[in-house]
Scaffold this motif. Sequence first.
Motif, mmCIF file in Angstrom:
data_model
loop_
_atom_site.group_PDB
_atom_site.id
_atom_site.type_symbol
_atom_site.label_atom_id
_atom_site.label_comp_id
_atom_site.label_asym_id
_atom_site.label_seq_id
_atom_site.Cartn_x
_atom_site.Cartn_y
_atom_site.Cartn_z
ATOM 1 N N ASN A 259 0.971 -1.276 0.154
ATOM 2 C CA ASN A 259 -0.089 -0.059 0.092
ATOM 3 C C ASN A 259 0.843 1.058 0.091
ATOM 4 O O ASN A 259 0.360 2.478 -0.402
ATOM 5 N N LYS A 260 1.728 1.044 0.379
ATOM 6 C CA LYS A 260 2.824 2.069 0.585
ATOM 7 C C LYS A 260 2.964 2.999 -0.812
ATOM 8 O O LYS A 260 2.896 2.374 -1.976
ATOM 9 N N ASN A 261 3.009 4.448 -0.822
ATOM 10 C CA ASN A 261 2.881 5.038 -2.271
ATOM 11 C C ASN A 261 1.853 5.027 -3.123
ATOM 12 O O ASN A 261 2.022 5.251 -4.181
ATOM 13 N N ILE A 262 0.736 4.216 -2.518
ATOM 14 C CA ILE A 262 -0.466 4.259 -3.265
ATOM 15 C C ILE A 262 -1.271 5.372 -2.664
ATOM 16 O O ILE A 262 -1.537 5.308 -1.631
ATOM 17 N N LYS A 263 -1.737 6.412 -3.592
ATOM 18 C CA LYS A 263 -2.555 7.424 -3.212
ATOM 19 C C LYS A 263 -4.111 6.741 -3.184
ATOM 20 O O LYS A 263 -4.480 6.011 -3.801
ATOM 21 N N ASP A 264 -5.036 7.378 -2.076
ATOM 22 C CA ASP A 264 -6.311 6.949 -1.889
ATOM 23 C C ASP A 264 -6.432 5.425 -2.125
ATOM 24 O O ASP A 264 -7.295 4.943 -2.950
ATOM 25 N N ILE A 265 -5.819 4.752 -1.285
ATOM 26 C CA ILE A 265 -5.855 3.192 -1.071
ATOM 27 C C ILE A 265 -7.185 2.771 -0.761
ATOM 28 O O ILE A 265 -7.656 1.813 -0.938
ATOM 29 N N GLU A 266 -8.107 3.908 -0.311
ATOM 30 C CA GLU A 266 -9.487 3.669 0.008
ATOM 31 C C GLU A 266 -10.122 2.991 -1.192
ATOM 32 O O GLU A 266 -11.407 2.371 -1.051
ATOM 33 N N THR A 267 -10.031 3.389 -2.288
ATOM 34 C CA THR A 267 -10.622 2.997 -3.544
ATOM 35 C C THR A 267 -10.213 1.747 -4.242
ATOM 36 O O THR A 267 -11.025 1.173 -4.913
ATOM 37 N N GLU A 268 -9.648 1.011 -3.387
ATOM 38 C CA GLU A 268 -9.283 -0.470 -3.892
ATOM 39 C C GLU A 268 -9.481 -1.350 -2.634
ATOM 40 O O GLU A 268 -9.420 -1.359 -1.851
ATOM 41 N N ASP A 269 -10.018 -2.489 -3.231
ATOM 42 C CA ASP A 269 -10.041 -3.728 -2.499
ATOM 43 C C ASP A 269 -8.912 -4.847 -2.909
ATOM 44 O O ASP A 269 -8.969 -4.832 -4.053
ATOM 45 N N LEU A 270 -8.233 -5.084 -2.054
ATOM 46 C CA LEU A 270 -7.142 -6.056 -2.432
ATOM 47 C C LEU A 270 -7.706 -7.699 -2.330
ATOM 48 O O LEU A 270 -8.512 -7.869 -1.218
ATOM 49 N N TRP A 271 -7.119 -8.352 -3.083
ATOM 50 C CA TRP A 271 -7.281 -9.711 -2.955
ATOM 51 C C TRP A 271 -6.161 -10.582 -3.232
ATOM 52 O O TRP A 271 -5.740 -10.625 -4.385
ATOM 53 N N ILE A 272 -5.583 -11.015 -1.936
ATOM 54 C CA ILE A 272 -3.983 -11.362 -2.272
ATOM 55 C C ILE A 272 -4.059 -12.715 -1.644
ATOM 56 O O ILE A 272 -4.236 -13.203 -0.574
ATOM 57 N N PRO A 273 -3.400 -13.861 -2.470
ATOM 58 C CA PRO A 273 -3.209 -15.278 -2.010
ATOM 59 C C PRO A 273 -1.813 -15.056 -1.292
ATOM 60 O O PRO A 273 -0.878 -14.346 -1.519
ATOM 61 N N ILE A 274 -1.833 -15.621 -0.045
ATOM 62 C CA ILE A 274 -0.516 -15.749 0.724
ATOM 63 C C ILE A 274 -0.570 -16.816 1.622
ATOM 64 O O ILE A 274 -1.615 -17.486 1.830
ATOM 65 N N TYR B 210 -8.468 -10.635 1.939
ATOM 66 C CA TYR B 210 -9.257 -9.508 1.262
ATOM 67 C C TYR B 210 -8.694 -8.391 2.236
ATOM 68 O O TYR B 210 -8.805 -8.539 3.377
ATOM 69 N N VAL B 211 -8.580 -7.081 1.635
ATOM 70 C CA VAL B 211 -8.084 -6.093 2.349
ATOM 71 C C VAL B 211 -8.884 -4.767 1.954
ATOM 72 O O VAL B 211 -8.806 -4.502 0.748
ATOM 73 N N LYS B 212 -9.465 -4.036 3.010
ATOM 74 C CA LYS B 212 -10.040 -2.864 2.598
ATOM 75 C C LYS B 212 -9.739 -1.706 3.521
ATOM 76 O O LYS B 212 -9.784 -2.120 4.768
ATOM 77 N N THR B 213 -9.282 -0.564 3.070
ATOM 78 C CA THR B 213 -8.795 0.364 3.993
ATOM 79 C C THR B 213 -9.652 1.495 3.867
ATOM 80 O O THR B 213 -10.335 2.010 2.917
ATOM 81 N N PHE B 214 -10.333 2.017 5.221
ATOM 82 C CA PHE B 214 -10.904 3.193 5.042
ATOM 83 C C PHE B 214 -10.298 4.205 6.096
ATOM 84 O O PHE B 214 -9.846 3.930 6.910
ATOM 85 N N ASP B 215 -10.649 5.526 5.844
ATOM 86 C CA ASP B 215 -10.060 6.599 6.640
ATOM 87 C C ASP B 215 -11.388 7.100 7.860
ATOM 88 O O ASP B 215 -12.353 7.691 7.125
ATOM 89 N N LEU C 100 -6.328 5.634 9.386
ATOM 90 C CA LEU C 100 -6.542 4.580 8.639
ATOM 91 C C LEU C 100 -7.060 3.334 9.259
ATOM 92 O O LEU C 100 -6.224 2.910 10.400
ATOM 93 N N ILE C 101 -8.031 2.811 9.136
ATOM 94 C CA ILE C 101 -8.448 1.611 9.881
ATOM 95 C C ILE C 101 -8.565 0.437 8.494
ATOM 96 O O ILE C 101 -8.959 0.684 7.512
ATOM 97 N N ASN C 102 -8.125 -0.870 8.856
ATOM 98 C CA ASN C 102 -8.011 -1.742 7.913
ATOM 99 C C ASN C 102 -8.724 -2.957 8.134
ATOM 100 O O ASN C 102 -9.084 -3.386 9.156
#
Lengths: 531, 215
Positions: A314-329, A343-348, A365-367
Amino acid sequence: MLPRLTVSTQAVTNYTAGLPENDLSIQTTVSNSDLSDLAFNGVAKVNNTHFQSLDIFPKDNSSEDEYLDKFVYPGKDLNNNQFNDKLKQFFILSSSGKPIYSLNGGDELIIGFTGLITTIISSFQHQLNEDIVVIDSGDVKISVLNRDPLILVSISKINYEMSMNQITNDYQQLKNQLHSLYNYLLCILSRPTITKSFQNRMNYDLRKMLTDVDFKNLDDMAMKLTYGLSGDSDNDDSFEFFLSQLVNGFPTSKISYTIRSKLNSLLLHHRIDEILFGLLTSNLRRIITMIKPKVHNISNSDIDFLLRIIKNNNKNIKDIETEDLWIPICLPEFNSNGFVYVYVKTFDLAKILVIDGKYYEDSQLINIVLISTNKNNFFKVKEMANKIIENIIQLELKDKLYQELSNYTINLPPTINHFVYRDLKHKDLKQCLISNNPKDCNSIIKYVYYYSNLYNSKSSTIQSLTQESGNRKLSYIKYDVITFSIIDDNYEFYAIGSGELSDLISDGLKVVKWIKSNDKRFFGNVVKFNF
Amino acid sequence: MSDNNRFAQFKLVLLGESAVGKSSIVHRFVKNTFDNMRESTIGAAFLTQTITLPESNTTIKFEIWDTAGQERYKSLAPMYYRNANAALCVYDITSRSSFNKAQDWIKELKKQAPEGIVICLVGNKLDLENEREVDQQEVIEYVQELNQENDNVILSECSAKNGEGVLDIFNKIGRALPVEEVINGANNRSRQVGSRKPGVNLSRQQNQPQSSNCC
């Protein structure tokens, strides 16, 4: 101003006397209801000693910046001498000796080492049928972690990494570092992927599967685990990472019980079947609340990697709130053979709070981090997250939540500069509370040195004078500051302070008492469900 | 629903080699920002954005999957394109290999993706024109050849950095999508392309182990 150069005498002593006679006589003026009432308002004494005057690293007359560049900060484009100046080396190589990662230097430089290392390892295996763990040559320690088809190696010339942990009789710190780097690779690749890659060709180049970000993350982890410094000069949470790894506790947040229970029940209420673990975190750094199945556990290290990987993404991404992440880990300590889908969603929080028609200026920010076992149900999980956010927006206490998260300051008694409190009472998640962190390199390195020595030193048991409080263990080390630990069945308390030892201990116990009286605000944040 | 307020929703996926600028194109389109220090994507990110096509008075909502270009995520790609209505195959005009990779993606989509998927071949980093390695004429000929076989691959170049040509890509795609079908379908309450259907169907992928395609 010149730093005051004092030669410190290190006196490791088992403390056996001087504990306040009656624990109950310790008076705290802490109100149990309101954290802001904490009565410690003194300013901690500034300790001026520079890390270069302590017995941590080799002596050298260069300035702090030059010193760090020469001995500490990693470099890839180095000549032989520059390479040898570095106090710490990390290598990851394949069992056949092919370099995969090195903290310092390029392939040409390290190829000699990797050949040597594989030779030593295999000769031990063939002749003694044993894995080599540590090669000790006094001033230099080489540690090895053999995880076929990978070999991880560190070479350390750092004072505080030289001594064995006197409780476990082991080079715990060095071992843990290699485990961490290995777990990072498992996290992003999983064990079967690594094994399979080498199945057909022993000399497979694993770097094909890694990205620049991965190498950056490995550098960053190596630096934080060794020095408490970040790999990219942003030391915001680097010391916290070091310390939480050292004491094995995840940093907690300070939230009132009412809000925490509300958030807990929100997560639980909206949970869909495939969600194994669910977390609300503040800035991917501290856990606000977590849900988990009764029968499954997620380890600190897995949570740490998970949040760290997302954070670096998420570092260096502006407005991360507009993205829903779906990450295999892969969560290596949960199951190193497979992937979960995160699944990761961030909101301010600041953007949903309106006070007198105005928004708060500082973002908070809350995730929402939801770990699913099924890679196909992104949209269902997204729906769950949306419901949680809607509910948080409707929360009457969201204003208070914002205040609590943004004012994470812990006031200290004047004698104590820094502390970490590790909770042992709540078994679901190992957590710790860390007082405000140093950000400058000098303090960080000194604190890393102090805490490492303290953690590895042996403590003696003290019979409690009062029946109810049980036995405590205490140890201290005197420099120009005093570091001490108080440990009982419910907690471990480590601190750095200055002044009279008895005052320090008495103030330390006050802090402990205050934390205990606020137990529910700090540690009661895991809810279990039937899976 | 009046004709003045026509609305359709489509799923779009971005594919292409690592570091060609997939995320940057999406961010320019969705947030109108450019992140210079951007690191490579892990897994995938889901974003939405709407455009309006004035000539048909239609609002189109794109549900966008921005996928990671890195090799180790390749086996996950079908999960994102299987239900897609449109795909952007992105290459970097300064990198020959990324153009080859984009062609591989087009081949894969033709085999595996739903029939009728709108494919757009996008050359990014137009701002680095003087470092160009992929000749535009060559790309045109490649696409013409594809389209002779009754395909309809759209061709575009853009710079996510300065924004040139980005919106144009999505407008072109919007015009190529079966908007009428979807709107009529939605009115008939039947399940058509682009009608909302939660979840990504992955039944064919389900039991496949996580594999690293490295050949």
